[in-house]
Motif scaffolding. Structure first.
Motif, short mmCIF file in Angstrom:
data_model
loop_
_atom_site.label_atom_id
_atom_site.label_comp_id
_atom_site.label_asym_id
_atom_site.label_seq_id
_atom_site.Cartn_x
_atom_site.Cartn_y
_atom_site.Cartn_z
N MET A 197 28.99 30.08 40.88
CA MET A 197 30.30 29.96 41.55
C MET A 197 30.69 31.31 42.19
SD MET A 197 32.69 27.87 42.32
CE MET A 197 32.59 26.40 41.34
N GLU A 198 31.35 31.22 43.34
CA GLU A 198 31.71 32.45 44.06
C GLU A 198 32.73 33.30 43.28
OE1 GLU A 198 31.98 32.51 48.53
OE2 GLU A 198 34.11 32.77 48.06
N LYS A 199 32.56 34.61 43.38
CA LYS A 199 33.50 35.55 42.75
C LYS A 199 34.04 36.52 43.80
CE LYS A 199 31.46 35.83 38.09
NZ LYS A 199 30.28 34.98 38.26
N SER A 200 35.28 36.97 43.58
CA SER A 200 35.87 37.99 44.44
C SER A 200 36.49 39.09 43.60
CB SER A 200 36.94 37.38 45.36
OG SER A 200 37.37 38.35 46.30
N PHE A 201 36.51 40.29 44.17
CA PHE A 201 37.20 41.42 43.55
C PHE A 201 38.59 41.53 44.17
CE2 PHE A 201 38.40 45.95 43.78
CZ PHE A 201 38.54 46.19 42.41
N LEU A 202 39.60 41.48 43.32
CA LEU A 202 40.98 41.62 43.79
C LEU A 202 41.65 42.70 42.97
CD1 LEU A 202 41.30 37.84 44.04
CD2 LEU A 202 41.86 39.31 45.94
N MET A 203 42.54 43.44 43.60
CA MET A 203 43.15 44.56 42.89
C MET A 203 44.60 44.72 43.32
SD MET A 203 41.78 48.48 43.00
CE MET A 203 41.74 48.67 44.77
N VAL A 204 45.50 44.71 42.32
CA VAL A 204 46.90 45.03 42.59
C VAL A 204 46.96 46.56 42.73
CG1 VAL A 204 49.29 44.85 41.83
CG2 VAL A 204 47.65 43.06 41.19
N LYS A 205 47.40 47.03 43.88
CA LYS A 205 47.41 48.47 44.17
C LYS A 205 48.57 49.16 43.43
CE LYS A 205 45.26 48.00 48.73
NZ LYS A 205 45.31 48.44 50.15
N PRO A 206 48.58 50.51 43.43
CA PRO A 206 49.63 51.22 42.68
C PRO A 206 51.05 50.77 43.03
CG PRO A 206 47.93 52.76 43.33
CD PRO A 206 47.60 51.45 44.00
#
Ligand code: CMP
Length: 143
Positions: free
Chosen positions: A1-10
């Motif tokens: 299954m596809e994965k993504s990197f997500l990040m809540v910024k400062p």
């Protein structure tokens, strides 16, 4: 299954948006496969944003992303990379549609709340930059 990197910024962490953002991806039906609060070291920030090295805002970008804690995540699901980008809205929050994350909460192109991988290649690269293999959890989710 596809994965993504997500990040809540400062800026997103400072504005108490971690829960809101996690909620949006959970509500959509994606599966959280990894998450951590961290302060990004300078060398990791420079690697992560390597493609922007020649841009005039590169220094500003690295200074900002290392300025405080971020909430790094791996999300999994069908078409998660492009769907998450749609849910995030345009890079410049002033151009992002209402009901997208940046459209609802963003104030400037530098402080735009969230980062998300833009292709399968960058997802793979970014996930391996930020997460050890053992930090990615594989599990079954009930519908
Ligand atoms: P992101 O998706 O994290 O990837 C690259 C980032 O560069 C982008 O979000 C913006 O936050 C940032 N960026 C793009 N254009 C500018 C700019 N003109 N000035 C400052 N930051 C920018």
């Amino acid at each position: 299954m596809e994965k993504s990197f997500l990040m809540v910024k400062p800026d997103g962490v400072q504005r108490n948006l971690v829960g809101e953002i996690v909620n949006r991806f959970e509500a959509k039906g994606f599966k959280l496969a990894g998450a951590k609060l961290m302060v990004i070291p300078n060398d990791l920030a420079e690697q992560h944003y390597g493609e922007h090295k020649e841009r005039p805002f590169f220094g500003e970008l690295v200074d900002f992303i290392t300025s405080g804690p971020v909430f790094a995540m791996v999300w999994e699901g069908e078409n998660v990379i492009s769907t998450a980008r749609t849910m995030m809205g345009k890079t410049n929050p002033l151009e992002a549609s209402p009901s997208t994350i940046r459209g609802d909460f963003g104030v400037s192109v530098g402080k735009n709340i969230i980062h998300g991988s833009d292709s399968p290649e960058s997802a793979e690269r970014e996930i391996s930059l930020f997460f050890d293999e053992k930090e990615i959890i594989s599990y079954t989710k009930q519908d």
